[in-house]
Write a protein that holds these residues in place. Sequence first.
Motif, short mmCIF file in Angstrom:
data_model
loop_
_atom_site.label_atom_id
_atom_site.label_comp_id
_atom_site.label_asym_id
_atom_site.label_seq_id
_atom_site.Cartn_x
_atom_site.Cartn_y
_atom_site.Cartn_z
N LEU A 1 41.83 44.34 31.23
CA LEU A 1 42.57 44.27 32.49
C LEU A 1 42.81 42.80 32.81
O LEU A 1 41.87 42.04 32.98
CB LEU A 1 41.77 44.94 33.61
N ASP A 2 44.09 42.40 32.87
CA ASP A 2 44.43 41.01 33.15
C ASP A 2 45.38 40.97 34.34
O ASP A 2 46.52 41.42 34.25
CB ASP A 2 45.07 40.35 31.93
N LEU A 3 44.89 40.43 35.44
CA LEU A 3 45.66 40.34 36.68
C LEU A 3 45.82 38.88 37.14
O LEU A 3 46.31 38.64 38.25
CB LEU A 3 44.96 41.14 37.79
N GLN A 4 45.44 37.93 36.32
CA GLN A 4 45.43 36.53 36.74
C GLN A 4 46.84 36.01 37.07
O GLN A 4 47.83 36.52 36.59
CB GLN A 4 44.78 35.66 35.68
N HIS A 5 46.87 34.99 37.90
CA HIS A 5 48.09 34.28 38.29
C HIS A 5 49.11 35.20 38.95
O HIS A 5 50.26 35.30 38.52
CB HIS A 5 48.68 33.51 37.11
N ASN A 6 48.67 35.89 39.99
CA ASN A 6 49.51 36.66 40.89
C ASN A 6 49.16 36.21 42.30
O ASN A 6 48.40 35.26 42.48
CB ASN A 6 49.26 38.17 40.72
N GLN A 7 49.70 36.85 43.30
CA GLN A 7 49.36 36.53 44.68
C GLN A 7 48.48 37.63 45.28
O GLN A 7 48.68 38.03 46.42
CB GLN A 7 50.63 36.35 45.53
N LEU A 8 47.54 38.11 44.51
CA LEU A 8 46.65 39.18 44.98
C LEU A 8 45.68 38.62 46.01
O LEU A 8 45.24 37.48 45.91
CB LEU A 8 45.92 39.80 43.79
N THR A 9 45.34 39.46 46.98
CA THR A 9 44.44 39.04 48.05
C THR A 9 43.26 40.00 48.13
O THR A 9 43.26 41.06 47.51
CB THR A 9 45.18 39.02 49.41
N GLY A 10 42.29 39.62 48.92
CA GLY A 10 41.12 40.47 49.09
C GLY A 10 40.13 40.27 47.97
O GLY A 10 40.23 39.36 47.15
N THR A 11 39.15 41.15 47.96
CA THR A 11 38.09 41.07 46.96
C THR A 11 38.37 42.04 45.82
O THR A 11 39.17 42.97 45.95
CB THR A 11 36.72 41.41 47.58
N ILE A 12 37.69 41.82 44.73
CA ILE A 12 37.77 42.76 43.60
C ILE A 12 37.02 44.02 44.02
O ILE A 12 35.84 43.94 44.39
CB ILE A 12 37.17 42.16 42.32
N PRO A 13 37.67 45.18 43.98
CA PRO A 13 37.00 46.41 44.40
C PRO A 13 35.75 46.68 43.56
O PRO A 13 35.79 46.55 42.33
CB PRO A 13 38.05 47.50 44.18
N TRP A 14 34.67 47.04 44.22
CA TRP A 14 33.42 47.32 43.51
C TRP A 14 33.60 48.45 42.50
O TRP A 14 32.89 48.51 41.50
CB TRP A 14 32.29 47.64 44.49
N GLN A 15 34.54 49.35 42.73
CA GLN A 15 34.76 50.50 41.84
C GLN A 15 35.13 50.05 40.42
O GLN A 15 34.86 50.76 39.46
CB GLN A 15 35.86 51.42 42.39
N ILE A 16 35.74 48.87 40.31
CA ILE A 16 36.11 48.35 38.99
C ILE A 16 34.85 48.19 38.13
O ILE A 16 34.89 48.38 36.92
CB ILE A 16 36.86 47.00 39.11
N SER A 17 33.74 47.89 38.75
CA SER A 17 32.49 47.70 38.00
C SER A 17 32.00 49.00 37.37
O SER A 17 31.13 48.97 36.50
CB SER A 17 31.41 47.10 38.89
#
Length: 176
Positions: free
Chosen positions: A152-168
């Motif tokens: 999963l690669d989401l780098q270099h966007n304008q995403l905000t907030g925290t990484i959802p714990w569910q991803i773990s």
Amino acid sequence: MESGGQCFLLQTILWLVLSGRCYSSHLDVQCLMTLQRSLIDPDNNLKYSWNFENTTEGVICNFNGVECWHPDENKVLSLRLSNMNLQGKFPAGLENCYSLTVLDLSNNKFTGPIPDDISKRIPSAASLNLSYNGFSGNIPSNLSNCSYLNTLDLQHNQLTGTIPWQISTLKSIDNF
């Protein structure tokens, strides 16, 4: 790719073949038609390569950025549409590419949120690359429902907030 990742990808492929997830290939053609209509393609990277007039089985396997499970059938394995100057929102129609395991939209000009229902659009994805775009908003927590996801690669966007714990909870994630 590490041996664990290769093993998982092989397990994913085997599951897809044995589970009957490979539905009628006309849906894969519909997937690509809808996707193409939902995008802005200023450089015509898809316009001339993605010609739907030829209905021969397997013709979509020759489309720019499309890889099929087998060259003689219209079942999309991966969409690698990076560096094509594509624009717009997250593409529509992907839910009809039932056998899609790789989606790479990196290095384009996509904007807007990553859809909240992304796990329903790409349920069999093992690799998702949305990096170097203009996606904004939160990372959808239901990405954790993409249980085959190992990259999963989401780098270099304008995403905000925290990484959802569910991803773990994604047991197979090797690269995030």
